[in-house]
Design a protein around this motif. Structure first.
Motif, PDB file in Angstrom:
ATOM      1  N   GLY A  28       0.823  -1.215   0.000  1.00  0.00           N
ATOM      2  CA  GLY A  28       0.000   0.000   0.000  1.00  0.00           C
ATOM      3  C   GLY A  28       0.851   1.256   0.000  1.00  0.00           C
ATOM      4  O   GLY A  28       0.522   2.243  -0.670  1.00  0.00           O
ATOM      5  N   ALA A  29       1.958   1.227   0.727  1.00  0.00           N
ATOM      6  CA  ALA A  29       2.868   2.374   0.752  1.00  0.00           C
ATOM      7  C   ALA A  29       3.496   2.579  -0.625  1.00  0.00           C
ATOM      8  O   ALA A  29       3.670   3.714  -1.074  1.00  0.00           O
ATOM      9  CB  ALA A  29       3.956   2.171   1.814  1.00  0.00           C
ATOM     10  N   ALA A  30       3.804   1.475  -1.308  1.00  0.00           N
ATOM     11  CA  ALA A  30       4.357   1.581  -2.660  1.00  0.00           C
ATOM     12  C   ALA A  30       3.324   2.180  -3.607  1.00  0.00           C
ATOM     13  O   ALA A  30       3.637   3.070  -4.405  1.00  0.00           O
ATOM     14  CB  ALA A  30       4.804   0.207  -3.152  1.00  0.00           C
ATOM     15  N   GLN A  31       2.076   1.719  -3.507  1.00  0.00           N
ATOM     16  CA  GLN A  31       1.028   2.277  -4.358  1.00  0.00           C
ATOM     17  C   GLN A  31       0.849   3.766  -4.094  1.00  0.00           C
ATOM     18  O   GLN A  31       0.752   4.559  -5.031  1.00  0.00           O
ATOM     19  CB  GLN A  31      -0.298   1.565  -4.141  1.00  0.00           C
ATOM     20  N   ALA A  32       0.837   4.174  -2.833  1.00  0.00           N
ATOM     21  CA  ALA A  32       0.676   5.591  -2.492  1.00  0.00           C
ATOM     22  C   ALA A  32       1.801   6.423  -3.097  1.00  0.00           C
ATOM     23  O   ALA A  32       1.566   7.531  -3.597  1.00  0.00           O
ATOM     24  CB  ALA A  32       0.633   5.759  -0.971  1.00  0.00           C
ATOM     25  N   LYS A  33       3.002   5.883  -3.075  1.00  0.00           N
ATOM     26  CA  LYS A  33       4.139   6.609  -3.648  1.00  0.00           C
ATOM     27  C   LYS A  33       3.995   6.739  -5.166  1.00  0.00           C
ATOM     28  O   LYS A  33       4.301   7.786  -5.740  1.00  0.00           O
ATOM     29  CB  LYS A  33       5.450   5.912  -3.283  1.00  0.00           C
ATOM     30  N   LEU A  34       3.514   5.697  -5.811  1.00  0.00           N
ATOM     31  CA  LEU A  34       3.309   5.739  -7.258  1.00  0.00           C
ATOM     32  C   LEU A  34       2.222   6.745  -7.632  1.00  0.00           C
ATOM     33  O   LEU A  34       2.386   7.528  -8.569  1.00  0.00           O
ATOM     34  CB  LEU A  34       2.960   4.351  -7.795  1.00  0.00           C
ATOM     35  N   VAL A  35       1.131   6.734  -6.902  1.00  0.00           N
ATOM     36  CA  VAL A  35       0.035   7.671  -7.173  1.00  0.00           C
ATOM     37  C   VAL A  35       0.506   9.108  -6.958  1.00  0.00           C
ATOM     38  O   VAL A  35       0.225  10.000  -7.764  1.00  0.00           O
ATOM     39  CB  VAL A  35      -1.200   7.338  -6.314  1.00  0.00           C
ATOM     40  N   ALA A  36       1.265   9.333  -5.890  1.00  0.00           N
ATOM     41  CA  ALA A  36       1.789  10.674  -5.618  1.00  0.00           C
ATOM     42  C   ALA A  36       2.728  11.146  -6.723  1.00  0.00           C
ATOM     43  O   ALA A  36       2.837  12.350  -6.979  1.00  0.00           O
ATOM     44  CB  ALA A  36       2.519  10.695  -4.267  1.00  0.00           C
ATOM     45  N   ALA A  37       3.374  10.192  -7.405  1.00  0.00           N
ATOM     46  CA  ALA A  37       4.300  10.535  -8.495  1.00  0.00           C
ATOM     47  C   ALA A  37       3.582  10.703  -9.831  1.00  0.00           C
ATOM     48  O   ALA A  37       4.212  10.948 -10.847  1.00  0.00           O
ATOM     49  CB  ALA A  37       5.375   9.461  -8.621  1.00  0.00           C
ATOM     50  N   GLY A  38       2.248  10.566  -9.816  1.00  0.00           N
ATOM     51  CA  GLY A  38       1.479  10.795 -11.037  1.00  0.00           C
ATOM     52  C   GLY A  38       0.974   9.544 -11.729  1.00  0.00           C
ATOM     53  O   GLY A  38       0.310   9.637 -12.759  1.00  0.00           O
ATOM     54  N   LEU A  39       1.281   8.375 -11.209  1.00  0.00           N
ATOM     55  CA  LEU A  39       0.762   7.139 -11.788  1.00  0.00           C
ATOM     56  C   LEU A  39      -0.586   6.854 -11.129  1.00  0.00           C
ATOM     57  O   LEU A  39      -0.729   5.954 -10.312  1.00  0.00           O
ATOM     58  CB  LEU A  39       1.751   5.990 -11.583  1.00  0.00           C
ATOM     59  N   THR A  40      -1.562   7.676 -11.464  1.00  0.00           N
ATOM     60  CA  THR A  40      -2.850   7.677 -10.774  1.00  0.00           C
ATOM     61  C   THR A  40      -3.800   6.622 -11.309  1.00  0.00           C
ATOM     62  O   THR A  40      -3.550   5.996 -12.340  1.00  0.00           O
ATOM     63  CB  THR A  40      -3.521   9.055 -10.908  1.00  0.00           C
ATOM     64  N   GLU A  41      -4.918   6.475 -10.609  1.00  0.00           N
ATOM     65  CA  GLU A  41      -5.936   5.512 -11.011  1.00  0.00           C
ATOM     66  C   GLU A  41      -6.648   5.937 -12.295  1.00  0.00           C
ATOM     67  O   GLU A  41      -7.432   5.173 -12.841  1.00  0.00           O
ATOM     68  CB  GLU A  41      -6.951   5.309  -9.880  1.00  0.00           C
ATOM     69  N   ASP A  42      -6.385   7.140 -12.785  1.00  0.00           N
ATOM     70  CA  ASP A  42      -6.966   7.560 -14.058  1.00  0.00           C
ATOM     71  C   ASP A  42      -6.477   6.678 -15.207  1.00  0.00           C
ATOM     72  O   ASP A  42      -7.221   6.412 -16.143  1.00  0.00           O
ATOM     73  CB  ASP A  42      -6.604   9.017 -14.381  1.00  0.00           C
ATOM     74  N   ASN A  43      -5.231   6.243 -15.140  1.00  0.00           N
ATOM     75  CA  ASN A  43      -4.696   5.416 -16.226  1.00  0.00           C
ATOM     76  C   ASN A  43      -3.860   4.234 -15.723  1.00  0.00           C
ATOM     77  O   ASN A  43      -3.039   3.691 -16.447  1.00  0.00           O
ATOM     78  CB  ASN A  43      -3.892   6.266 -17.221  1.00  0.00           C
TER      79      ASN A  43
END
Length: 121
Positions: A28-43
């Motif tokens: 979950g921490a890895a996912q949060a870091k990815l989303v914060a870097a712009g790899l969002t759930e939009d794509n």
């Protein structure tokens, strides 16, 4: 532009994140870091779970991609973004025997290893 690449890729990038480092919440921490870097759930779509290899925990973080397919270069480029966003790991060509799990449902397969302890949490 990530949305244009995802469209070229035929949709969102499916990313599996497996906690191989042993600490609760590491995937979950890895996912949060990815989303914060712009790899969002939009794509991007995410699937999180725990991961165990023979003999214990994964020592290092590995980001696997399939080595073949029409969009292999795009997926590898996206995987490089994952490594960059996490600040650790390396991109490798997927080998089911080594990874221990099928990658049929995913474009990118991330095993978060013990090297992430103290870095992602």
């Amino acid at each position: 532009d990530d949305s244009a690449k995802a469209a070229k890729h035929q949709g969102a990038y499916a990313i599996a994140i497996r906690n191989g480092g042993g600490a609760d919440g590491l995937a979950g921490a890895a996912q949060a870091k990815l989303v914060a870097a712009g790899l969002t759930e939009d794509n991007h779509t995410y699937a999180l779970d725990s991961y165990a290899i023979a003999g214990g925990l994964a020592p290092t973080t590995v980001v696997y991609v399939k080595g073949t397919g029409d969009d292999a270069a795009d997926v590898k480029e996206e995987a490089e973004k994952v490594v960059s966003a996490l600040g650790l790991g390396s991109v490798q060509t997927f080998d089911e025997a080594t990874a221990g799990e099928s990658m049929d449902s995913f474009d990118i397969f991330v095993i978060v290893g013990k090297d992430a302890l103290g870095t992602l949490q």
